[in-house]
Design a protein around this motif. Structure first.
Motif, PDB file in Angstrom:
ATOM      1  N   GLU A   1       0.876  -1.137   0.208  1.00 38.45           N
ATOM      2  CA  GLU A   1      -0.181   0.059   0.652  1.00 38.45           C
ATOM      3  C   GLU A   1       1.048   1.002  -0.231  1.00 38.45           C
ATOM      4  OE1 GLU A   1      -3.177  -0.413   3.275  1.00 38.45           O
ATOM      5  OE2 GLU A   1      -3.837  -2.018   2.015  1.00 38.45           O
ATOM      6  N   GLU A   2       1.780   1.282   1.385  1.00 36.59           N
ATOM      7  CA  GLU A   2       2.634   2.214   1.174  1.00 36.59           C
ATOM      8  C   GLU A   2       3.615   2.710  -0.189  1.00 36.59           C
ATOM      9  OE1 GLU A   2       2.096   0.192   3.068  1.00 36.59           O
ATOM     10  OE2 GLU A   2       1.237   0.830   5.318  1.00 36.59           O
ATOM     11  N   ARG A   3       3.647   1.502  -0.985  1.00 40.53           N
ATOM     12  CA  ARG A   3       5.470   1.525  -1.917  1.00 40.53           C
ATOM     13  C   ARG A   3       4.296   0.519  -3.083  1.00 40.53           C
ATOM     14  NH1 ARG A   3      10.220   1.519   1.874  1.00 40.53           N
ATOM     15  NH2 ARG A   3       9.357   2.979   3.172  1.00 40.53           N
ATOM     16  N   ASP A   4       2.836   1.210  -3.505  1.00 39.50           N
ATOM     17  CA  ASP A   4       1.868   0.257  -4.044  1.00 39.50           C
ATOM     18  C   ASP A   4       3.151   0.717  -5.610  1.00 39.50           C
ATOM     19  OD1 ASP A   4       0.520  -1.145  -5.739  1.00 39.50           O
ATOM     20  OD2 ASP A   4      -0.539   0.719  -5.766  1.00 39.50           O
ATOM     21  N   PRO A   5       3.098  -0.479  -6.289  1.00 40.70           N
ATOM     22  CA  PRO A   5       4.567  -0.383  -7.595  1.00 40.70           C
ATOM     23  C   PRO A   5       3.435  -0.811  -8.861  1.00 40.70           C
ATOM     24  CG  PRO A   5       4.772  -3.159  -6.665  1.00 40.70           C
ATOM     25  CD  PRO A   5       3.594  -2.045  -5.863  1.00 40.70           C
ATOM     26  N   THR A   6       2.248  -0.840  -8.462  1.00 44.83           N
ATOM     27  CA  THR A   6       1.271  -1.500  -9.412  1.00 44.83           C
ATOM     28  C   THR A   6       1.721   0.234 -10.727  1.00 44.83           C
ATOM     29  OG1 THR A   6      -0.120  -2.024  -8.040  1.00 44.83           O
ATOM     30  CG2 THR A   6      -1.021  -1.949 -10.292  1.00 44.83           C
ATOM     31  N   GLN A   7       0.969   1.188 -10.667  1.00 43.63           N
ATOM     32  CA  GLN A   7       1.358   2.008 -11.512  1.00 43.63           C
ATOM     33  C   GLN A   7       2.623   2.258 -12.298  1.00 43.63           C
ATOM     34  OE1 GLN A   7      -1.564   3.398 -13.194  1.00 43.63           O
ATOM     35  NE2 GLN A   7      -2.726   1.563 -11.323  1.00 43.63           N
ATOM     36  N   PHE A   8       3.528   2.298 -12.175  1.00 40.39           N
ATOM     37  CA  PHE A   8       5.397   1.944 -12.290  1.00 40.39           C
ATOM     38  C   PHE A   8       5.492   0.931 -13.106  1.00 40.39           C
ATOM     39  CE2 PHE A   8      10.050   0.579 -11.288  1.00 40.39           C
ATOM     40  CZ  PHE A   8       9.715   1.736 -12.362  1.00 40.39           C
ATOM     41  N   PHE A   9       4.798  -0.085 -12.770  1.00 38.45           N
ATOM     42  CA  PHE A   9       5.151  -1.417 -14.121  1.00 38.45           C
ATOM     43  C   PHE A   9       4.122  -1.105 -15.000  1.00 38.45           C
ATOM     44  CE2 PHE A   9       6.911  -3.097 -10.369  1.00 38.45           C
ATOM     45  CZ  PHE A   9       7.921  -4.768 -10.533  1.00 38.45           C
ATOM     46  N   ALA A  10       2.708  -0.900 -15.079  1.00 36.77           N
ATOM     47  CA  ALA A  10       2.153  -0.432 -15.688  1.00 36.77           C
ATOM     48  C   ALA A  10       2.725   0.746 -16.970  1.00 36.77           C
ATOM     49  CB  ALA A  10       0.230   0.346 -15.469  1.00 36.77           C
ATOM     50  N   ALA A  11       3.716   1.483 -16.734  1.00 34.31           N
ATOM     51  CA  ALA A  11       4.192   2.178 -16.969  1.00 34.31           C
ATOM     52  C   ALA A  11       5.173   1.892 -17.883  1.00 34.31           C
ATOM     53  CB  ALA A  11       4.813   3.451 -16.007  1.00 34.31           C
ATOM     54  N   LEU A  12       6.306   1.280 -16.991  1.00 39.53           N
ATOM     55  CA  LEU A  12       7.121  -0.023 -17.780  1.00 39.53           C
ATOM     56  C   LEU A  12       6.249  -0.716 -18.912  1.00 39.53           C
ATOM     57  CD1 LEU A  12       8.420  -1.547 -15.075  1.00 39.53           C
ATOM     58  CD2 LEU A  12       9.751   0.252 -16.291  1.00 39.53           C
ATOM     59  N   GLY A  13       5.142  -0.914 -18.695  1.00 39.43           N
ATOM     60  CA  GLY A  13       4.430  -1.616 -20.027  1.00 39.43           C
ATOM     61  C   GLY A  13       4.118  -0.732 -21.292  1.00 39.43           C
ATOM     62  N   GLN A  14       3.243   0.538 -20.488  1.00 35.94           N
ATOM     63  CA  GLN A  14       3.578   1.105 -21.642  1.00 35.94           C
ATOM     64  C   GLN A  14       4.264   1.684 -22.956  1.00 35.94           C
ATOM     65  OE1 GLN A  14       1.092   4.591 -20.117  1.00 35.94           O
ATOM     66  NE2 GLN A  14       0.154   2.582 -18.603  1.00 35.94           N
ATOM     67  N   LEU A  15       5.755   2.039 -21.792  1.00 36.20           N
ATOM     68  CA  LEU A  15       6.648   2.677 -23.015  1.00 36.20           C
ATOM     69  C   LEU A  15       7.135   1.561 -23.411  1.00 36.20           C
ATOM     70  CD1 LEU A  15       8.343   4.685 -19.161  1.00 36.20           C
ATOM     71  CD2 LEU A  15       7.451   5.361 -21.645  1.00 36.20           C
ATOM     72  N   LYS A  16       7.257  -0.161 -23.131  1.00 37.08           N
ATOM     73  CA  LYS A  16       7.779  -1.634 -23.654  1.00 37.08           C
ATOM     74  C   LYS A  16       6.996  -1.521 -25.220  1.00 37.08           C
ATOM     75  CE  LYS A  16       7.688  -6.862 -23.713  1.00 37.08           C
ATOM     76  NZ  LYS A  16       7.023  -7.399 -23.048  1.00 37.08           N
ATOM     77  N   THR A  17       5.570  -1.256 -24.870  1.00 33.04           N
ATOM     78  CA  THR A  17       4.922  -1.205 -26.047  1.00 33.04           C
ATOM     79  C   THR A  17       5.434   0.459 -27.101  1.00 33.04           C
ATOM     80  OG1 THR A  17       2.754  -2.077 -24.759  1.00 33.04           O
ATOM     81  CG2 THR A  17       1.980  -1.287 -27.025  1.00 33.04           C
ATOM     82  N   SER A  18       5.541   0.899 -26.486  1.00 30.86           N
ATOM     83  CA  SER A  18       5.781   2.321 -27.032  1.00 30.86           C
ATOM     84  C   SER A  18       7.213   2.495 -28.026  1.00 30.86           C
ATOM     85  CB  SER A  18       5.435   3.578 -26.128  1.00 30.86           C
ATOM     86  OG  SER A  18       6.615   3.972 -25.524  1.00 30.86           O
ATOM     87  N   GLY A  19       7.838   1.590 -27.590  1.00 29.40           N
ATOM     88  CA  GLY A  19       8.601   1.460 -28.395  1.00 29.40           C
ATOM     89  C   GLY A  19      10.292   2.206 -27.202  1.00 29.40           C
ATOM     90  N   LYS A  20      10.056   2.930 -26.245  1.00 28.89           N
ATOM     91  CA  LYS A  20      10.249   3.754 -25.565  1.00 28.89           C
ATOM     92  C   LYS A  20      11.904   3.051 -24.391  1.00 28.89           C
ATOM     93  CE  LYS A  20       7.890   8.054 -25.963  1.00 28.89           C
ATOM     94  NZ  LYS A  20       6.670   8.917 -25.456  1.00 28.89           N
ATOM     95  N   ILE A  21      11.492   1.876 -24.227  1.00 28.92           N
ATOM     96  CA  ILE A  21      12.915   1.346 -23.824  1.00 28.92           C
ATOM     97  C   ILE A  21      12.343   0.219 -24.093  1.00 28.92           C
ATOM     98  CG2 ILE A  21      12.405   1.861 -21.311  1.00 28.92           C
ATOM     99  CD1 ILE A  21      10.897   0.042 -20.278  1.00 28.92           C
ATOM    100  N   GLN A  22      13.439  -0.882 -24.400  1.00 26.45           N
ATOM    101  CA  GLN A  22      13.260  -1.740 -25.102  1.00 26.45           C
ATOM    102  C   GLN A  22      14.678  -3.036 -23.903  1.00 26.45           C
ATOM    103  OE1 GLN A  22      15.768   0.555 -26.765  1.00 26.45           O
ATOM    104  NE2 GLN A  22      13.060   1.031 -27.278  1.00 26.45           N
ATOM    105  N   ALA A  23      13.660  -4.256 -24.328  1.00 28.10           N
ATOM    106  CA  ALA A  23      14.524  -5.498 -23.222  1.00 28.10           C
ATOM    107  C   ALA A  23      15.356  -5.286 -23.310  1.00 28.10           C
ATOM    108  CB  ALA A  23      14.325  -6.989 -23.868  1.00 28.10           C
ATOM    109  N   GLY A  24      16.741  -5.898 -22.274  1.00 31.48           N
ATOM    110  CA  GLY A  24      18.179  -5.623 -22.949  1.00 31.48           C
ATOM    111  C   GLY A  24      19.047  -4.125 -22.369  1.00 31.48           C
ATOM    112  N   THR A  25      18.283  -3.085 -22.432  1.00 30.66           N
ATOM    113  CA  THR A  25      18.281  -1.714 -21.948  1.00 30.66           C
ATOM    114  C   THR A  25      18.117  -1.509 -20.408  1.00 30.66           C
ATOM    115  OG1 THR A  25      16.474  -0.879 -22.962  1.00 30.66           O
ATOM    116  CG2 THR A  25      17.736  -1.136 -24.324  1.00 30.66           C
ATOM    117  N   LEU A  26      16.942  -2.091 -20.311  1.00 33.07           N
ATOM    118  CA  LEU A  26      16.957  -1.513 -18.464  1.00 33.07           C
ATOM    119  C   LEU A  26      16.556  -2.404 -17.591  1.00 33.07           C
ATOM    120  CD1 LEU A  26      15.529   0.735 -16.750  1.00 33.07           C
ATOM    121  CD2 LEU A  26      14.011   0.619 -17.562  1.00 33.07           C
TER     122      LEU A  26
END
Length: 416
Positions: free
Chosen positions: A239-264
């Motif tokens: 609750e106090e450090r809920d990472p859900t939206q952080f993981f959702a953002a990673l998913g969106q950035l992966k889909t958009s190609g702004k981050i790629q496997a092996g770079t982060l």
């Protein structure tokens, strides 16, 4: 030299809590300011996990007494259930009886000039209050977190127990210390008759330990040779450090190609909730970016901070009056810091004042998507766009300086 009786549940060999560092470093540094600490802690059987790696940091000759204590949930439950009254105000309330007895024995034997207790655990303040009542010694009550809050604890009986303890503490203690300005201000408003006796005493980092780690090395070695590594060191509270939206953002950035496997890579060290992290990684299809690792000894954890490309902070808005103790070690590590926190909270203010301004709200995947790629790119290009902590802010956060503040308070109450 004057003596201080320290009451602390979080003390070596307990493992897995950053709260250990506050008490342990006060014990190390108080003699520099003419105060000899004697420690009253809990029997290690009460600890869920132990480690010997910090035992050597207890200075030779320091008296440490450990009173009988059990963890209600582990020792006094049947089929995972236990009587609620046996865990109020917390699961370690059994510590009180033996600790009061042992504490009075220590007061008669060593004749301390003052008492200091630290919460959490709430039972520590019960012990401090009772020892103060019996001995008449001045008492400083330390709050590393606020106690009774809106909706916390969720159990109304536990909440009332917390409320009762803080009322007694704020009215009785010579000083009550809080680790953040926001928490101190809340309590000044809540207890106006005690406002002048409420003081901010922040957490910090231990320079001697960092210097030791740096002297041993090896440093400047990338954790993942081909990827930018962001490190979150410590517990991920659901609750106090809920990472859900952080993981959702990673998913969106992966889909958009702004981050790629092996770079982060996002390394979570000793999160306690690896199952949650792995399930979120699977849900948002970002498992290739997530690296969950088990606990390691304290000095190894500091070395890992020094070697990380960047450091990750997560603090929800329901903790705006709290600052993770790890923040000060992050500052001393002098690495770029990416903060997922409310810009109105004390965590954000502390980081901004230290020159670390890369942040987004923890509960906003869109803000994270806006800020994270530029932060990663700045690290990759090494052009300093990810602002590093400022040296004056780092120096002010030294544990020696914090201990000097505590010693000043102790001198004032014993001089009255």
């Amino acid at each position: 030299m004057k003596r201080l009786l320290i009451i602390a549940y979080h003390f070596p060999p307990l493992a897995g809590s950053s709260g250990i560092q506050r008490t342990l470093r006060f014990v190390q540094h108080l003699p520099k300011f003419d105060w000899e600490p004697i420690v009253l802690s809990a029997d290690p059987r009460a600890y869920e996990r132990t480690s010997e790696d910090l035992m050597k940091d207890i200075p030779e000759g320091v008296v440490v007494r450990r009173a009988f204590a059990l963890d209600t949930a582990r020792h006094l439950s049947i089929a995972g259930r236990y009587i609620g009254a046996m865990a109020r105000p917390d699961r370690w309330v059994s510590w009180k009886i033996g600790a009061v007895r042992e504490g009075m024995r220590m007061i008669r034997e060593f004749k301390p000039q003052a008492i200091w207790s630290t919460y959490p655990i709430a039972t520590a303040h019960l012990i401090g209050a009772e020892l103060q009542r019996r001995s008449g010694l001045p008492w400083i009550a330390d709050f590393r977190d606020p106690m009774a809050q809106d909706g916390y604890p969720a159990d109304p009986l536990v909440w009332q127990s917390y409320k009762s303890i803080e009322e007694r503490t704020l009215s009785t203690a010579s000083y009550s210390t809080f680790t953040t300005p926001g928490a101190a201000q809340t309590y000044r408003s809540r207890y106006p008759n005690s406002a002048e006796r409420i003081v901010v005493l922040e957490n910090g980092y231990d320079e001697e330990t960092f210097a030791e780690v740096e002297s041993i090395g090896p440093l400047n070695q990338k954790i993942h040779p081909k990827a930018v590594t962001l490190l979150h060191s410590g517990i991920v509270y659901p609750e106090e450090r809920d990472p859900t939206q952080f993981f959702a953002a990673l998913g969106q950035l992966k889909t958009s190609g702004k981050i790629q496997a092996g770079t982060l890579k996002i390394r979570f060290r000793a999160s306690v909730h690896d199952d949650l992290l792995n399930s979120l990684a699977k849900k948002y299809d970002v498992a290739e970016f997530i690296d969950c690792q088990p606990p390691i000894p304290y000095r190894e954890a500091l070395a890992e901070m020094l070697n990380a490309d960047g450091l990750l902070v997560m603090q929800a808005s329901n903790c705006n009056e709290q600052i993770p103790a790890k923040i000060y070690e992050y500052l001393r590590a002098r690495r770029p810091i990416f903060a997922l926190t409310d810009p109105l909270g004390d965590t954000a203010a502390t980081l901004r004042n230290a020159g670390a301004s890369d942040m987004a709200r923890l509960d906003s995947s869109s803000e994270i998507c806006d800020v994270l790629p530029a932060f990663i790119d700045a690290i990759r290009r090494a052009k300093g766009a990810s602002s590093l902590p400022l040296t004056p802010a780092i120096e002010q956060a030294s544990r020696v300086g914090r201990t000097a503040q505590l010693a000043k308070l102790l001198d004032s109450i014993t001089a009255r």
